[in-house]
Motif scaffolding. Structure first.
Motif, PDB file in Angstrom:
ATOM      1  N   GLY A  67     -13.105  -5.889  58.157  1.00  0.00           N
ATOM      2  CA  GLY A  67     -11.783  -5.926  57.808  1.00  0.00           C
ATOM      3  C   GLY A  67     -11.308  -7.101  57.131  1.00  0.00           C
ATOM      4  O   GLY A  67     -10.592  -6.847  56.075  1.00  0.00           O
ATOM      5  N   ALA A  68     -12.200  -8.206  57.335  1.00  0.00           N
ATOM      6  CA  ALA A  68     -11.765  -9.399  56.483  1.00  0.00           C
ATOM      7  C   ALA A  68     -11.951  -8.878  54.901  1.00  0.00           C
ATOM      8  O   ALA A  68     -11.271  -9.445  53.934  1.00  0.00           O
ATOM      9  CB  ALA A  68     -12.650 -10.619  56.609  1.00  0.00           C
ATOM     10  N   SER A  69     -13.008  -8.157  54.548  1.00  0.00           N
ATOM     11  CA  SER A  69     -13.461  -7.809  53.398  1.00  0.00           C
ATOM     12  C   SER A  69     -12.686  -6.579  52.629  1.00  0.00           C
ATOM     13  O   SER A  69     -11.894  -6.861  51.672  1.00  0.00           O
ATOM     14  CB  SER A  69     -14.967  -7.559  53.047  1.00  0.00           C
ATOM     15  N   VAL A  70     -12.915  -5.605  53.411  1.00  0.00           N
ATOM     16  CA  VAL A  70     -12.149  -4.242  52.873  1.00  0.00           C
ATOM     17  C   VAL A  70     -10.522  -4.495  52.972  1.00  0.00           C
ATOM     18  O   VAL A  70      -9.991  -3.994  51.809  1.00  0.00           O
ATOM     19  CB  VAL A  70     -12.639  -2.956  53.896  1.00  0.00           C
ATOM     20  N   MET A  71      -9.957  -4.709  54.053  1.00  0.00           N
ATOM     21  CA  MET A  71      -8.601  -4.636  54.156  1.00  0.00           C
ATOM     22  C   MET A  71      -8.034  -5.833  53.213  1.00  0.00           C
ATOM     23  O   MET A  71      -6.878  -5.749  52.700  1.00  0.00           O
ATOM     24  CB  MET A  71      -8.021  -5.034  55.519  1.00  0.00           C
ATOM     25  N   GLY A  72      -8.769  -7.111  53.062  1.00  0.00           N
ATOM     26  CA  GLY A  72      -8.242  -7.939  52.082  1.00  0.00           C
ATOM     27  C   GLY A  72      -8.176  -7.567  50.590  1.00  0.00           C
ATOM     28  O   GLY A  72      -7.331  -7.775  49.789  1.00  0.00           O
ATOM     29  N   ALA A  73      -9.274  -6.740  50.285  1.00  0.00           N
ATOM     30  CA  ALA A  73      -9.348  -6.161  48.995  1.00  0.00           C
ATOM     31  C   ALA A  73      -8.335  -5.303  48.782  1.00  0.00           C
ATOM     32  O   ALA A  73      -7.594  -5.065  47.638  1.00  0.00           O
ATOM     33  CB  ALA A  73     -10.722  -5.437  49.002  1.00  0.00           C
ATOM     34  N   ILE A  74      -7.931  -4.354  49.773  1.00  0.00           N
ATOM     35  CA  ILE A  74      -6.713  -3.114  49.512  1.00  0.00           C
ATOM     36  C   ILE A  74      -5.533  -4.005  49.404  1.00  0.00           C
ATOM     37  O   ILE A  74      -4.767  -3.767  48.372  1.00  0.00           O
ATOM     38  CB  ILE A  74      -6.760  -2.227  50.745  1.00  0.00           C
ATOM     39  N   PHE A  75      -5.147  -5.053  50.130  1.00  0.00           N
ATOM     40  CA  PHE A  75      -3.944  -6.090  49.894  1.00  0.00           C
ATOM     41  C   PHE A  75      -4.162  -6.709  48.567  1.00  0.00           C
ATOM     42  O   PHE A  75      -3.035  -6.655  47.748  1.00  0.00           O
ATOM     43  CB  PHE A  75      -3.982  -7.027  50.926  1.00  0.00           C
ATOM     44  N   SER A  76      -5.021  -7.258  47.987  1.00  0.00           N
ATOM     45  CA  SER A  76      -5.372  -7.675  46.696  1.00  0.00           C
ATOM     46  C   SER A  76      -5.214  -6.831  45.673  1.00  0.00           C
ATOM     47  O   SER A  76      -4.421  -7.003  44.604  1.00  0.00           O
ATOM     48  CB  SER A  76      -6.552  -8.479  46.428  1.00  0.00           C
ATOM     49  N   PHE A  77      -5.647  -5.415  45.725  1.00  0.00           N
ATOM     50  CA  PHE A  77      -5.623  -4.638  44.578  1.00  0.00           C
ATOM     51  C   PHE A  77      -4.090  -4.053  44.558  1.00  0.00           C
ATOM     52  O   PHE A  77      -3.585  -4.134  43.445  1.00  0.00           O
ATOM     53  CB  PHE A  77      -6.383  -3.575  45.156  1.00  0.00           C
ATOM     54  N   VAL A  78      -3.412  -3.891  45.908  1.00  0.00           N
ATOM     55  CA  VAL A  78      -2.005  -3.132  45.505  1.00  0.00           C
ATOM     56  C   VAL A  78      -1.119  -4.326  45.092  1.00  0.00           C
ATOM     57  O   VAL A  78      -0.417  -4.237  44.290  1.00  0.00           O
ATOM     58  CB  VAL A  78      -1.602  -2.912  46.799  1.00  0.00           C
ATOM     59  N   ALA A  79      -1.272  -5.612  45.705  1.00  0.00           N
ATOM     60  CA  ALA A  79      -0.369  -6.614  45.102  1.00  0.00           C
ATOM     61  C   ALA A  79      -0.734  -7.041  43.685  1.00  0.00           C
ATOM     62  O   ALA A  79       0.340  -7.437  43.116  1.00  0.00           O
ATOM     63  CB  ALA A  79      -0.751  -7.965  45.949  1.00  0.00           C
ATOM     64  N   ALA A  80      -1.820  -6.860  43.184  1.00  0.00           N
ATOM     65  CA  ALA A  80      -2.189  -7.197  41.757  1.00  0.00           C
ATOM     66  C   ALA A  80      -1.690  -6.207  40.888  1.00  0.00           C
ATOM     67  O   ALA A  80      -0.759  -6.478  39.963  1.00  0.00           O
ATOM     68  CB  ALA A  80      -3.777  -7.217  41.292  1.00  0.00           C
ATOM     69  N   ASN A  81      -1.424  -4.956  41.263  1.00  0.00           N
ATOM     70  CA  ASN A  81      -0.760  -3.926  40.555  1.00  0.00           C
ATOM     71  C   ASN A  81       0.707  -3.994  40.712  1.00  0.00           C
ATOM     72  O   ASN A  81       1.293  -3.457  39.549  1.00  0.00           O
ATOM     73  CB  ASN A  81      -1.284  -2.429  41.028  1.00  0.00           C
ATOM     74  N   GLU A  82       1.304  -4.713  41.686  1.00  0.00           N
ATOM     75  CA  GLU A  82       2.818  -5.071  41.674  1.00  0.00           C
ATOM     76  C   GLU A  82       3.278  -6.267  41.186  1.00  0.00           C
ATOM     77  O   GLU A  82       4.064  -6.755  41.421  1.00  0.00           O
ATOM     78  CB  GLU A  82       3.177  -4.791  43.097  1.00  0.00           C
ATOM     79  N   ALA A  83       2.111  -6.988  40.421  1.00  0.00           N
ATOM     80  CA  ALA A  83       2.446  -8.360  40.024  1.00  0.00           C
ATOM     81  C   ALA A  83       3.679  -8.499  38.985  1.00  0.00           C
ATOM     82  O   ALA A  83       3.946  -9.477  38.694  1.00  0.00           O
ATOM     83  CB  ALA A  83       1.157  -8.900  39.303  1.00  0.00           C
TER      84      ALA A  83
END
Length: 484
Positions: free
Chosen positions: A418-434
């Motif tokens: 969870g620390a890896s996968v869910m963190g990666a999902i959050f980072s990916f979406v947040a980066a696309n909304e930057a």
């Protein structure tokens, strides 16, 4: 079938006082093992300053502890089945206490990391064997309540760690966060020695050899997987991929070795049991989801809602507090209505909380985050009590240590994933909304991550429901096996 005197004793003790002291000893063991993780996190900045080290270097103070638990918890559970669970639990508590003192006396960082590995080894014994001893030391009709209490102690350790650690560091320095566990460990050792029933020779399986090859192979495989999921600080590069492939190869080799071992670490036939198989799968999925609150929550609260660090910590403590308060009532519900039914109900509650977090509008602010979090965490407390009770109640006495180790392992693997996968999902979406405001990007990442979490919980609920239906209508072959 072999007779197990301890089970007969546990089924109906003549007095409640010994049971209370037994519960106190195993609960304190679980509390300290959980506290060992959470109390160190808050000390990382102080450790970086004290040892003139980078963040990547001091994070091994936390990682070494988690890796020791993850890689060795099944092996310790199996060893407890062979040599005696009480004896090994006492050794684990003693090692944890000694290692805590060594941590506090560490003159340099490598010493501290090595001591944390020893502390994690002791914690693995405390976690695995405390759960396994419930079947021997606690009346069967109170198993759910006992498991709920252990969940409460784990939650209290998680919630207490940051605040207690911060106060100790401010008043006495970083050494205090480790030294405080020395007297607590001595108390746990005293209680366990006085209260827990002695290991009886008749309660042990036949004196088969310990599967050293399987133990080393599984430890290497799990360690490799944990590293694949944790190094890189959120970036999944070629090193992570190679480590993950190595872990897959290692697991295939482990299964091959176990299928041919005379005294396997994990009997593969155990994994054919529907209840255990579904319990391990749902436990890993649920732990993956719960890690989302710890990984994504702080970013959303600070960047999405603009809360200060102090307020973020206060809001984040709502989850562990609810889990601590709900643990014992959840266990009583399980005792009354049954583990399988409550597991499905708990996953339904968790799905409701995740869905609310995935659609909660940002203008609702802290309330829009805390209320769904309370629902999610209450469901988690009920699930923990239900799944541990159901699996451990049905475990054979000679396999309780191994089964407890498997349950704890599935939970740890879920947290790491969870620390890896869910963190990666959050980072990916947040980066696309930057391109939008930072708060909107964090909110978008949070909603997307909990949408994925909702799908995972629904999948876990489907597994649990299918298992419940399967238990109600077993195949003729399984009826035949159960009757033997």
């Amino acid at each position: 079938m072999t007779s197990y005197p301890q089970d007969a004793v546990a089924a109906g003790p003549s007095r409640t006082e010994p049971v209370r002291w037994r519960l106190a000893s195993i609960s304190l063991s679980m509390l300290l093992a959980s506290l060992g993780t959470s109390i160190a996190n808050v000390g990382l900045p102080s450790l970086a300053e004290a040892f003139s080290a980078s963040f990547q270097e001091v994070q091994w103070v936390v990682l070494a502890y988690l890796l020791a638990i993850t890689t060795l918890i099944i092996s310790i559970g199996r060893l407890g089945d062979i040599v005696g669970r009480r004896r090994l639990l006492l050794g684990g508590i003693a090692l944890f206490t000694l290692a805590s003192a060594l941590c506090g006396a560490a003159p340099f960082l490598p010493w501290l990391v090595a001591a944390r590995i020893l502390q994690g080894l002791g914690a693995a014994a405390m976690m695995a064997l405390a759960m396994a001893l419930v079947g021997e030391a606690i009346p069967k009709q109170k198993t759910g309540s006992a498991m709920g209490l252990l969940g409460t102690m784990s939650a209290i350790g998680t919630a207490l760690g940051p605040s207690l650690g911060g106060a100790l560091i401010a008043g006495f320095g970083w050494q205090a966060i480790f030294l405080v566990m020395v007297p607590a460990g001595l108390l746990a050792l005293f209680l366990a020695h006085r209260a827990l029933p002695a290991d009886h020779p008749a309660s042990r399986p036949t004196r088969s050899g310990f599967d050293l090859a399987g133990t080393l192979l599984l430890a290497a495989t799990l360690g490799t997987y944990a590293l694949a999921m944790t190094i890189g600080r959120g970036a999944f590069g070629m090193t992570n991929l190679m480590l993950l492939l190595m872990a897959i190869v290692g697991m295939c080799l482990f299964l091959f070795v176990e299928s041919r071992a005379a005294s396997p670490l994990v009997r593969l036939s155990m994994l054919r049991e529907p209840l255990l198989r579904s319990g391990l799968a749902t436990s890993m999925l649920v732990a993956t989801v719960m890690m989302t609150t710890l990984v994504v929550g702080p970013f959303y609260l600070s960047r999405g809602l603009g809360l200060s660090a102090a307020l973020v910590g206060l809001v984040m403590s709502a989850g562990p507090v609810v889990s601590a308060l709900a643990g014992v009532p959840a266990g009583r519900f399980v005792d009354r209505f049954g583990a399988r039914r409550m597991a499905v109900a708990a996953l339904g509650i968790m799905a409701t909380g995740c869905l609310a977090l995935s659609i909660a509008p940002q203008p609702l602010g802290v309330v829009g985050y805390v209320m769904p979090l309370i629902i999610l965490t209450a469901g988690y407390a009920l699930f923990q009590a239900a799944i541990t009770t159901g699996v451990m109640k049905d475990a054979r006495p000679e396999q309780r240590g191994t089964v407890s180790g498997l349950l704890n392992l599935s939970r740890n693997l879920g947290l790491i994933t969870g620390a890896s996968v869910m963190g990666a999902i959050f980072s990916f979406v947040a980066a696309n909304e930057a391109a939008t405001a930072g708060s909107d990007a964090a909110a978008a990442g949070m909603r997307a991550t909990f949408a994925v979490a909702t799908v995972l919980v629904v999948f876990a609920a489907a597994i649990a429901a299918a298992n419940r239906a399967h238990e109600a209508n077993p195949t003729p072959q399984e009826v035949s096996v159960a009757g033997k």
